[in-house]
Write an enzyme that holds these catalytic residues in place. Sequence first.
Site, PDB file in Angstrom:
ATOM      1  N   ASP A 160       0.840  -1.201   0.000  1.00  0.00           N
ATOM      2  CA  ASP A 160       0.000   0.000   0.000  1.00  0.00           C
ATOM      3  C   ASP A 160       0.880   1.258   0.000  1.00  0.00           C
ATOM      4  OD1 ASP A 160      -2.561  -1.585   0.641  1.00  0.00           O
ATOM      5  OD2 ASP A 160      -1.196  -2.144   2.244  1.00  0.00           O
ATOM      6  N   HIS A 188      -4.541  -3.289   6.475  1.00  0.00           N
ATOM      7  CA  HIS A 188      -4.358  -3.555   5.048  1.00  0.00           C
ATOM      8  C   HIS A 188      -5.735  -3.929   4.481  1.00  0.00           C
ATOM      9  CE1 HIS A 188      -2.903  -4.900   1.223  1.00  0.00           C
ATOM     10  NE2 HIS A 188      -3.448  -6.079   1.419  1.00  0.00           N
TER      11      HIS A 188
HETATM   12  N1  LIG Z   1      -0.794  -8.005   2.288  1.00  0.00           N
HETATM   13  C1  LIG Z   1      -0.822  -7.767   0.995  1.00  0.00           C
HETATM   14  O1  LIG Z   1      -0.402  -6.682   0.550  1.00  0.00           O
HETATM   15  C2  LIG Z   1      -1.373  -8.761   0.016  1.00  0.00           C
HETATM   16  C3  LIG Z   1      -1.900  -9.950   0.441  1.00  0.00           C
HETATM   17  N2  LIG Z   1      -2.381 -10.867  -0.462  1.00  0.00           N
HETATM   18  C4  LIG Z   1      -2.868 -12.141   0.083  1.00  0.00           C
HETATM   19  O2  LIG Z   1      -1.830 -13.121  -0.026  1.00  0.00           O
HETATM   20  C5  LIG Z   1      -2.397 -14.418  -0.035  1.00  0.00           C
HETATM   21  C6  LIG Z   1      -1.824 -15.267  -1.176  1.00  0.00           C
HETATM   22  O3  LIG Z   1      -2.211 -14.734  -2.418  1.00  0.00           O
HETATM   23  P1  LIG Z   1      -1.917 -15.529  -3.778  1.00  0.00           P
HETATM   24  O4  LIG Z   1      -0.516 -16.004  -3.811  1.00  0.00           O
HETATM   25  O5  LIG Z   1      -2.429 -14.685  -4.859  1.00  0.00           O
HETATM   26  O6  LIG Z   1      -2.915 -16.778  -3.593  1.00  0.00           O
HETATM   27  P2  LIG Z   1      -2.813 -18.201  -4.284  1.00  0.00           P
HETATM   28  O7  LIG Z   1      -4.121 -18.896  -4.064  1.00  0.00           O
HETATM   29  O8  LIG Z   1      -2.277 -18.105  -5.663  1.00  0.00           O
HETATM   30  O9  LIG Z   1      -1.706 -18.926  -3.386  1.00  0.00           O
HETATM   31  C7  LIG Z   1      -1.912 -19.260  -2.046  1.00  0.00           C
HETATM   32  C8  LIG Z   1      -1.211 -20.555  -1.793  1.00  0.00           C
HETATM   33  O10 LIG Z   1      -1.380 -20.874  -0.411  1.00  0.00           O
HETATM   34  C9  LIG Z   1      -1.552 -22.253  -0.322  1.00  0.00           C
HETATM   35  N3  LIG Z   1      -2.109 -22.606   0.976  1.00  0.00           N
HETATM   36  C10 LIG Z   1      -3.416 -22.655   1.354  1.00  0.00           C
HETATM   37  N4  LIG Z   1      -3.503 -23.046   2.618  1.00  0.00           N
HETATM   38  C11 LIG Z   1      -2.247 -23.235   3.059  1.00  0.00           C
HETATM   39  C12 LIG Z   1      -1.699 -23.672   4.289  1.00  0.00           C
HETATM   40  N5  LIG Z   1      -2.473 -24.005   5.316  1.00  0.00           N
HETATM   41  N6  LIG Z   1      -0.350 -23.749   4.387  1.00  0.00           N
HETATM   42  C13 LIG Z   1       0.443 -23.452   3.346  1.00  0.00           C
HETATM   43  N7  LIG Z   1      -0.029 -23.051   2.154  1.00  0.00           N
HETATM   44  C14 LIG Z   1      -1.346 -22.954   2.019  1.00  0.00           C
HETATM   45  C15 LIG Z   1      -2.439 -22.612  -1.516  1.00  0.00           C
HETATM   46  O11 LIG Z   1      -2.386 -23.996  -1.837  1.00  0.00           O
HETATM   47  C16 LIG Z   1      -1.809 -21.740  -2.592  1.00  0.00           C
HETATM   48  O12 LIG Z   1      -0.774 -22.424  -3.284  1.00  0.00           O
HETATM   49  C17 LIG Z   1      -3.907 -14.207  -0.118  1.00  0.00           C
HETATM   50  O13 LIG Z   1      -4.457 -14.323   1.189  1.00  0.00           O
HETATM   51  C18 LIG Z   1      -4.026 -12.781  -0.642  1.00  0.00           C
HETATM   52  O14 LIG Z   1      -5.255 -12.207  -0.310  1.00  0.00           O
HETATM   53  C19 LIG Z   1      -2.340 -10.634  -1.796  1.00  0.00           C
HETATM   54  C20 LIG Z   1      -1.820  -9.451  -2.276  1.00  0.00           C
HETATM   55  C21 LIG Z   1      -1.318  -8.428  -1.405  1.00  0.00           C
HETATM   56  O1  LIG Z   2      -6.925  -6.974  -2.442  1.00  0.00           O
HETATM   57  C1  LIG Z   2      -6.637  -8.158  -2.237  1.00  0.00           C
HETATM   58  O2  LIG Z   2      -7.402  -9.033  -1.852  1.00  0.00           O
HETATM   59  C2  LIG Z   2      -5.202  -8.527  -2.390  1.00  0.00           C
HETATM   60  C3  LIG Z   2      -4.471  -7.555  -1.602  1.00  0.00           C
HETATM   61  O3  LIG Z   2      -4.402  -7.642  -0.398  1.00  0.00           O
HETATM   62  C4  LIG Z   2      -3.984  -6.361  -2.283  1.00  0.00           C
HETATM   63  O4  LIG Z   2      -3.822  -6.384  -3.513  1.00  0.00           O
HETATM   64  O5  LIG Z   2      -3.750  -5.379  -1.592  1.00  0.00           O
END
Ligand SMILES: NC(=O)C1=CN([C@@H]2O[C@H](COP(=O)(O)OP(=O)(O)OC[C@H]3O[C@@H](n4cnc5c(N)ncnc54)[C@H](O)[C@@H]3O)[C@@H](O)[C@H]2O)C=CC1
Ligand SMILES: O=C([O-])CC(=O)C(=O)O
Length: 332
Positions: A160, A188
Amino acid sequence: MAKDPVRVLVTGAAGQIGYALVPMIARGVMLGTDQPVILHMLDIPPAAEALNGVKMELVDAAFPLLKGVVATTDVVEACTGVNIAVMVGGFPRKEGMERKDVMTKNVSIYKSQASALEKHAAAGCKVLVVANPANTNALILKEFAPSIPEKNITCLTRLDHNRALGQISERLSVPVCDVKNVIIWGNHSSSQYPDVNHATVATPSGDKPVRELVKDDVWLNAEFITTVQQRGAAIIKARKLSSALSAASSACDHIRDWVLGTTEGTWVSMGVYSDGSYNVPAGLIYSFPVTCQNGEWKIVQGLPIDEFSRKKLDLTAEELSEEKALAYSCLN
Ligand SMILES: NC(=O)C1=CN([C@@H]2O[C@H](COP(=O)(O)OP(=O)(O)OC[C@H]3O[C@@H](n4cnc5c(N)ncnc54)[C@H](O)[C@@H]3O)[C@@H](O)[C@H]2O)C=CC1
Ligand SMILES: O=C([O-])CC(=O)C(=O)O
């Protein structure tokens, strides 16, 4: 003399952020180009084959700094001896969902992984929670890993922060590296408060306040704020997937600055355990402006907060208190 390798855990490593993040770590983007690393990658059994594919690609890329790869679905093996833990595992938000909607699925993961980290990570392990709801997952992790010092548990709001820098840079047509000291306060989520009141831009005649250069308080107090708050949703709408490369890059920024220090005169935003600074309730993981030195973050103190900002700081704190209550109700 060559440095000893640092063990870095990435959970959810077979997912989209994981796929963008592990090569950055292996190239030295996170810890420096002189720092060897051993990657620990965790995912769940349905993703085991894909995880193995990521491991194969890491081998194929022949990264000179990469001294080993552990790819596993066993949380104990994944956490053993790690110095840095980047917690990405969980379920991402889909179009039309608020981050709160992913709460039920994700907080229980953080409760169980907390104990694995507490028991098996190296002493002094630094934890960054990325998975949403990031602040509340980090809080649950902290509460169920009582022996990990609270200063070692953080969540990602650097994305952010970087988005806010990006918006100002675009608006003023200046290089993004010339903009600094924006602040993301709070959660966030769409209640976060992107604050430019202390932000500056480097110009040939010294640093100038962003407000003075933008000369449009209406834009700064409205559209700028909502654009940053809603950027995650805008990316989901455009890509049909949530942010991945920017999230991975920002996670590297977060850990790099935490471990190697922030530049003199510059702060960054990190979700950290509130000590009551700026009258934010203690006991929440809340995003503050921080500086880092010798591997420790410190909240920047004494910034004046006007009435407009005060309301926004309080609003996002209220949301975090509600999320905390909701998280506990999901765990019961
Ligand atoms: N804080 C931030 O700025 C941001 C946070 N996010 C969050 O990050 C997370 C991951 O996003 P992506 O990689 O796009 O999702 P994704 O679905 O592509 O990958 C998530 C991975 O976590 C795995 N997973 C599920 N449960 C698990 C467990 N208990 N232990 C280990 N691995 C597990 C899944 O199998 C998958 O491979 C989401 O919660 C998303 O909302 C995404 C973008 C920014
Ligand atoms: O918006 C979402 O769910 C993924 C995220 O946290 C971001 O892009 O900031």
